[in-house]
Motif scaffolding. Sequence first.
Motif, PDB file in Angstrom:
ATOM      1  N   GLU A  95      45.399  38.483  51.749  1.00 51.48           N
ATOM      2  CA  GLU A  95      45.102  39.835  51.599  1.00 51.48           C
ATOM      3  C   GLU A  95      46.492  40.201  51.618  1.00 51.48           C
ATOM      4  O   GLU A  95      46.963  41.444  50.821  1.00 51.48           O
ATOM      5  N   PHE A 114      42.485  48.000  50.692  1.00 52.49           N
ATOM      6  CA  PHE A 114      41.248  47.195  50.079  1.00 52.49           C
ATOM      7  C   PHE A 114      40.152  47.856  50.207  1.00 52.49           C
ATOM      8  O   PHE A 114      39.860  48.103  51.252  1.00 52.49           O
ATOM      9  N   ALA A 116      35.533  47.481  48.461  1.00 50.03           N
ATOM     10  CA  ALA A 116      34.451  46.311  47.928  1.00 50.03           C
ATOM     11  C   ALA A 116      34.077  46.944  46.666  1.00 50.03           C
ATOM     12  O   ALA A 116      33.413  46.068  45.832  1.00 50.03           O
ATOM     13  N   SER A 117      34.486  47.929  46.206  1.00 48.57           N
ATOM     14  CA  SER A 117      34.111  48.502  44.815  1.00 48.57           C
ATOM     15  C   SER A 117      34.944  49.617  44.565  1.00 48.57           C
ATOM     16  O   SER A 117      35.783  50.056  44.868  1.00 48.57           O
ATOM     17  N   ALA A 266      40.828  42.806  41.217  1.00 52.41           N
ATOM     18  CA  ALA A 266      39.969  41.970  42.155  1.00 52.41           C
ATOM     19  C   ALA A 266      39.645  40.636  41.384  1.00 52.41           C
ATOM     20  O   ALA A 266      38.744  39.811  41.870  1.00 52.41           O
ATOM     21  N   GLY A 271      35.393  43.936  44.328  1.00 51.58           N
ATOM     22  CA  GLY A 271      36.382  44.274  45.191  1.00 51.58           C
ATOM     23  C   GLY A 271      37.109  45.440  44.557  1.00 51.58           C
ATOM     24  O   GLY A 271      37.222  45.745  43.121  1.00 51.58           O
ATOM     25  N   TYR A 303      33.211  43.794  53.996  1.00 50.80           N
ATOM     26  CA  TYR A 303      33.798  42.817  52.858  1.00 50.80           C
ATOM     27  C   TYR A 303      35.029  43.240  52.006  1.00 50.80           C
ATOM     28  O   TYR A 303      35.631  42.658  51.233  1.00 50.80           O
ATOM     29  N   ASN A 304      35.772  44.166  53.054  1.00 49.13           N
ATOM     30  CA  ASN A 304      37.264  44.636  52.404  1.00 49.13           C
ATOM     31  C   ASN A 304      38.059  43.253  52.315  1.00 49.13           C
ATOM     32  O   ASN A 304      38.323  42.738  53.212  1.00 49.13           O
ATOM     33  N   ALA A 305      38.592  43.256  51.175  1.00 47.34           N
ATOM     34  CA  ALA A 305      39.595  41.920  51.026  1.00 47.34           C
ATOM     35  C   ALA A 305      38.913  40.681  51.619  1.00 47.34           C
ATOM     36  O   ALA A 305      39.811  39.797  52.197  1.00 47.34           O
ATOM     37  N   SER A 306      37.806  40.319  51.238  1.00 50.94           N
ATOM     38  CA  SER A 306      37.282  39.164  51.701  1.00 50.94           C
ATOM     39  C   SER A 306      37.999  37.902  51.204  1.00 50.94           C
ATOM     40  O   SER A 306      38.684  37.937  50.024  1.00 50.94           O
ATOM     41  N   VAL A 309      37.120  36.761  47.628  1.00 49.51           N
ATOM     42  CA  VAL A 309      37.694  37.836  46.512  1.00 49.51           C
ATOM     43  C   VAL A 309      39.223  37.881  46.420  1.00 49.51           C
ATOM     44  O   VAL A 309      39.884  37.965  45.243  1.00 49.51           O
ATOM     45  N   SER A 310      39.953  37.853  47.676  1.00 50.89           N
ATOM     46  CA  SER A 310      41.642  37.943  47.547  1.00 50.89           C
ATOM     47  C   SER A 310      41.937  36.611  46.701  1.00 50.89           C
ATOM     48  O   SER A 310      42.918  36.727  46.000  1.00 50.89           O
TER      49      SER A 310
END
Length: 444
Positions: A95, A114, A116-117, A266, A271, A303-306, A309-310
Amino acid sequence: MNGELASSGSAQLWERALKAMPGGVSHDGRFLPPHPTYFARAKGARKWDVEGREYIDYAVGSGAMMLGHSHPDVVKAVQAQMELGTFFATVHPLEIEWAELVQELIPSAERVRFTASGTESTLLAIRTARAYTGKPKLLRFEGHFHGWHDGVLLGMKAPFDEWPSLGIPDELRSTAAVAPQDANRVEEMLKADPAIGTIICEVSGANWGSVPISDDFLRDLRKLADRYGCVLIFDEVITGFRWSPGGKQKLLGITPDMTTMAKIVAGGMPGGAVGGKAEIMRLLDPNVEYKRYKPAVAHKGTYNASPIVSAAAVAALKVIRTGEPQRQADSVAKQLRAGMQQMIDELGVDALVYGESSTFTVYFAKGARRGSLASISPAAIRGSLNRDSLDIYTNGLRRRGVDNMSFTGGMTSLAHRDEDVPPTLEAFEGAVQDLLDAGRIVCT
């Protein structure tokens, strides 16, 4: 793909979907009569439906797939991270690398948070801007799309003074002001209403550029925001990393106070991000107390900056920053715009083809060929073809192996090539002829 699903056609899947989901879809815009086409796989600039038919894809993940589908660098990064762990629910090294890449590319991103959308990004940016200015009201523009949360729905589509959805308290009307893309009108509204402290703008123009916006108007917004003490938010969910590696703000040299991002940022995964001036973004710092709040602005999100996705984002942005994806995508889109307009002219259809960067839009309307881009409004673009006509056009393209994005436009990617242009133009000509045969458009 699951064997049972793979052996089912779109019509059979649609029957099952209707029994499992409201309206059979998970997004308002994904229904297409008589039933949606179900897609099974995608690679590069192509995708295939469950019956095995191949399409040149100009929907490109609603603009998210700037590198095309399943770019090898992104696939490799995601596979590697899957082996290491899918989700930690805590901080992790990737991240930081992701945030540093966003900082490197986006001029306004002194600090990055970050989400999630894209919807979450605009929600967070507006909340943070309100906290910073202490002013409750948001100024937004007719037809611009900033996601689907309550705070940005008023003005999303015509009539712009009415809610486009049930379920929204009318009391929220007092938190938003809706303006046309006119700098003089914006200044009048700012003078008249000191409660306005935030301005948000889709910098492509409404609906990813289907309603064009002038560069001078964006410059005027920067000046007006400074003059009236407003936080200026550029919504670069679409334009970010597409118009240039640094978004449209880098291309024009106009730096907003905050930027909302998703899709390409993302790596085409679910993301988003908010970047902004350090003094504004510090309100999200859990170590900083402000007016007895710590942090000043609440923001969570499982799930921010999972890590998955990162990993995709870091891999994608390393390719994005080279500038080659933008050069390739822009080149193909330019050929498509020219070819479509030539075909329109040869057919004598009253329509105009336009677009910036790697986008193209076809505007079917009386007087369009003789008109100017400045005459295209949000209400006009939505009214140019009714729902039935749009369905005829979209189905006409799909029958001929082309998938569009929305309205009558699309986008290109790094994966699109010059050789995609001729078959696309052939499909376009056929879809336009379908509209003519149905009496839905006219010739000049």
